[in-house]
Structures are given as structure tokens and as C-alpha cells.
Design a protein around this motif. Sequence first.
Motif, mmCIF file in Angstrom:
data_model
loop_
_atom_site.group_PDB
_atom_site.id
_atom_site.type_symbol
_atom_site.label_atom_id
_atom_site.label_comp_id
_atom_site.label_asym_id
_atom_site.label_seq_id
_atom_site.Cartn_x
_atom_site.Cartn_y
_atom_site.Cartn_z
ATOM 1 N N VAL A 80 0.851 -1.185 0.000
ATOM 2 C CA VAL A 80 0.000 0.000 0.000
ATOM 3 C C VAL A 80 0.891 1.240 0.000
ATOM 4 O O VAL A 80 1.724 1.413 0.891
ATOM 5 C CB VAL A 80 -0.932 0.007 1.237
ATOM 6 C CG1 VAL A 80 -1.833 1.233 1.222
ATOM 7 C CG2 VAL A 80 -1.743 -1.278 1.312
ATOM 8 N N SER A 81 0.694 2.084 -1.000
ATOM 9 C CA SER A 81 1.463 3.316 -1.125
ATOM 10 C C SER A 81 0.532 4.493 -0.866
ATOM 11 O O SER A 81 -0.427 4.707 -1.611
ATOM 12 C CB SER A 81 2.070 3.411 -2.526
ATOM 13 O OG SER A 81 2.733 4.636 -2.689
ATOM 14 N N ASN A 82 0.824 5.233 0.188
ATOM 15 C CA ASN A 82 0.021 6.402 0.529
ATOM 16 C C ASN A 82 0.368 7.536 -0.424
ATOM 17 O O ASN A 82 1.527 7.922 -0.539
ATOM 18 C CB ASN A 82 0.278 6.816 1.982
ATOM 19 C CG ASN A 82 -0.591 7.971 2.405
ATOM 20 O OD1 ASN A 82 -0.428 9.092 1.930
ATOM 21 N ND2 ASN A 82 -1.522 7.699 3.296
ATOM 22 N N SER A 83 -0.631 8.061 -1.117
ATOM 23 C CA SER A 83 -0.382 9.088 -2.142
ATOM 24 C C SER A 83 0.087 10.410 -1.540
ATOM 25 O O SER A 83 0.786 11.177 -2.199
ATOM 26 C CB SER A 83 -1.630 9.309 -2.979
ATOM 27 O OG SER A 83 -2.679 9.785 -2.178
ATOM 28 N N THR A 84 -0.256 10.671 -0.282
ATOM 29 C CA THR A 84 0.137 11.932 0.343
ATOM 30 C C THR A 84 1.545 11.845 0.931
ATOM 31 O O THR A 84 2.408 12.657 0.621
ATOM 32 C CB THR A 84 -0.856 12.313 1.467
ATOM 33 O OG1 THR A 84 -2.176 12.297 0.920
ATOM 34 C CG2 THR A 84 -0.551 13.679 2.037
ATOM 35 N N THR A 85 1.787 10.842 1.766
ATOM 36 C CA THR A 85 3.074 10.735 2.465
ATOM 37 C C THR A 85 4.098 9.894 1.709
ATOM 38 O O THR A 85 5.270 9.901 2.056
ATOM 39 C CB THR A 85 2.872 10.099 3.852
ATOM 40 O OG1 THR A 85 2.434 8.740 3.670
ATOM 41 C CG2 THR A 85 1.896 10.880 4.690
ATOM 42 N N LYS A 86 3.647 9.154 0.716
ATOM 43 C CA LYS A 86 4.492 8.228 -0.061
ATOM 44 C C LYS A 86 5.024 7.076 0.802
ATOM 45 O O LYS A 86 5.899 6.326 0.389
ATOM 46 C CB LYS A 86 5.663 8.941 -0.745
ATOM 47 C CG LYS A 86 5.242 10.070 -1.653
ATOM 48 C CD LYS A 86 4.383 9.575 -2.788
ATOM 49 C CE LYS A 86 4.027 10.721 -3.727
ATOM 50 N NZ LYS A 86 2.798 10.553 -4.423
ATOM 51 N N GLU A 87 4.478 6.951 2.019
ATOM 52 C CA GLU A 87 4.885 5.864 2.904
ATOM 53 C C GLU A 87 4.336 4.534 2.377
ATOM 54 O O GLU A 87 3.207 4.465 1.902
ATOM 55 C CB GLU A 87 4.352 6.122 4.320
ATOM 56 C CG GLU A 87 4.692 5.015 5.285
ATOM 57 C CD GLU A 87 4.062 5.214 6.655
ATOM 58 O OE1 GLU A 87 4.817 5.241 7.633
ATOM 59 O OE2 GLU A 87 2.816 5.336 6.728
ATOM 60 N N LEU A 88 5.145 3.497 2.483
ATOM 61 C CA LEU A 88 4.724 2.163 2.065
ATOM 62 C C LEU A 88 4.358 1.320 3.281
ATOM 63 O O LEU A 88 5.056 1.345 4.299
ATOM 64 C CB LEU A 88 5.843 1.456 1.293
ATOM 65 C CG LEU A 88 6.270 2.094 -0.019
ATOM 66 C CD1 LEU A 88 7.455 1.351 -0.613
ATOM 67 C CD2 LEU A 88 5.122 2.108 -1.011
ATOM 68 N N GLU A 109 0.511 -9.942 8.399
ATOM 69 C CA GLU A 109 1.456 -9.115 9.138
ATOM 70 C C GLU A 109 1.487 -7.747 8.470
ATOM 71 O O GLU A 109 1.709 -7.646 7.266
ATOM 72 C CB GLU A 109 2.847 -9.736 9.121
ATOM 73 C CG GLU A 109 2.911 -11.042 9.880
ATOM 74 C CD GLU A 109 4.254 -11.743 9.756
ATOM 75 O OE1 GLU A 109 4.521 -12.600 10.599
ATOM 76 O OE2 GLU A 109 5.027 -11.444 8.811
ATOM 77 N N VAL A 110 1.235 -6.713 9.256
ATOM 78 C CA VAL A 110 1.293 -5.335 8.765
ATOM 79 C C VAL A 110 2.678 -4.806 9.120
ATOM 80 O O VAL A 110 3.044 -4.726 10.291
ATOM 81 C CB VAL A 110 0.193 -4.459 9.390
ATOM 82 C CG1 VAL A 110 0.270 -3.031 8.852
ATOM 83 C CG2 VAL A 110 -1.189 -5.066 9.137
ATOM 84 N N ILE A 111 3.446 -4.470 8.079
ATOM 85 C CA ILE A 111 4.850 -4.104 8.248
ATOM 86 C C ILE A 111 5.062 -2.688 7.731
ATOM 87 O O ILE A 111 4.662 -2.351 6.616
ATOM 88 C CB ILE A 111 5.762 -5.098 7.492
ATOM 89 C CG1 ILE A 111 5.499 -6.526 7.991
ATOM 90 C CG2 ILE A 111 7.224 -4.721 7.630
ATOM 91 C CD1 ILE A 111 6.027 -7.609 7.090
ATOM 92 N N LYS A 112 5.712 -1.861 8.559
ATOM 93 C CA LYS A 112 6.021 -0.478 8.169
ATOM 94 C C LYS A 112 7.480 -0.184 8.474
ATOM 95 O O LYS A 112 8.094 -0.841 9.301
ATOM 96 C CB LYS A 112 5.137 0.509 8.934
ATOM 97 C CG LYS A 112 3.689 0.474 8.538
ATOM 98 C CD LYS A 112 2.905 1.582 9.210
ATOM 99 C CE LYS A 112 1.471 1.572 8.709
ATOM 100 N NZ LYS A 112 0.749 2.757 9.141
ATOM 101 N N GLY A 113 8.007 0.844 7.806
ATOM 102 C CA GLY A 113 9.361 1.292 8.095
ATOM 103 C C GLY A 113 10.445 0.551 7.332
ATOM 104 O O GLY A 113 11.593 0.529 7.749
#
Length: 188
Positions: A80-88, A109-113
Motif C-alpha cells: 500500500v502506497s500512501n499518495s500523500t506521504t508516499k509511505e509504504l 502481518e502489517v509491516i512499516k518502516g
Amino acid sequence: MTKIKITLSIITFLLFTIYAQGQAKVVDEFKIKNDSVKVFFYDPLLALAKMPGFEEKSDEEKSDTLDSYLHNNPLYLFVVSNSTTKELTYLCIRGNPKKVNTKMFYKVEVIKGVSDTAFNPFNDYSDKIVKTIDNVNCGGTLFESMEMFDAPENKKYVGNGIQFFGSYRRVQPYSEIKISMIAIIEQL
């Protein structure tokens, strides 16, 4: 004898991981509000086919090998790519080796960072998992996204059961998994 079985299980698991890496195919791309989602599938049958000696195994051994693989490896990856923050955010559907004797043994598993270029669902990201979800509509051992169901003559089996490795198995439609994952993504 038990030590030998445990050692063989560990060796088999490591071989699965080595042979499975790099087997991803893109199966879907869609948007949810302002987020873009790209879906990858890691075909367990392609990974097993590359394993030395797999074809010579009996149906029962192939079935056990497939079950073991599915309990210990990633199956689907929703990026999932957030269009505002570009965070994946990576949502990885993988088997849960602690859940036995049930067809619903998958977790998300929800993985960030983790940077896009560094992410590999076969690596250990336990320190980056922000949430684990045990309730996902993903069950069984055969999936529409498998290469064997790409052929037009095999599409009729999706949503139905077939004899495979000596067992009757249902081929789970991707649409069922997608609906469940959209609900999870919307709650993040």
C-alpha cells in the motif's frame, strides 16, 4: 528418531525458503481512496517444483511438503502506497506454523518502516511488524493466483474443489481474499 525428524524439518524449511525467493508475480493493482495497492503472489507450487527430488515424492509426501511450505512462507503481499506521504505499508499473508489442523491457518502481518528496495517477505521483519491479524478470509492450499489456474481450461476449477496430491482441495478465488484485505486496509 525425533531429533532426526526435527533436523529434517529445519533443513526442508530452509530449502523451501531458498527456492521460493524471487517467485513473485503481480496479480492485481487497485486504489482505495488515495492509496495505491499492488498485489504480489508467491506461488508455492513453483517453489516446490524447483526443490530437488520433489517430483519423485509420493502424493502423500507432496501434500505434506505443500502444507509445510504454506505454514511457513508468504503467500500474498499487498503493498500500500500512501499518495500523500508516499509511505509504504506491507501487508503480508503468510502461514502461521502454530495453527495446525485447520484450513484457516493464515495471518496478515502489517509491516512499516522498510524501504521499497529492501523489502523481501522471506526476510525476518519481526521488529517492523506493527500489527498481526489472524482473521483473514484466506484458507486452504490451492489459490486462483497459482500458475496452474492461468490456463483458460483450468478457470472452471476456481471456487470449486479438485483432487490434488491425493486430497480433495478447494481452489480459493482471489476475489474472496481481496475483499477481506480491502476491509483490513481501510481500518489501518
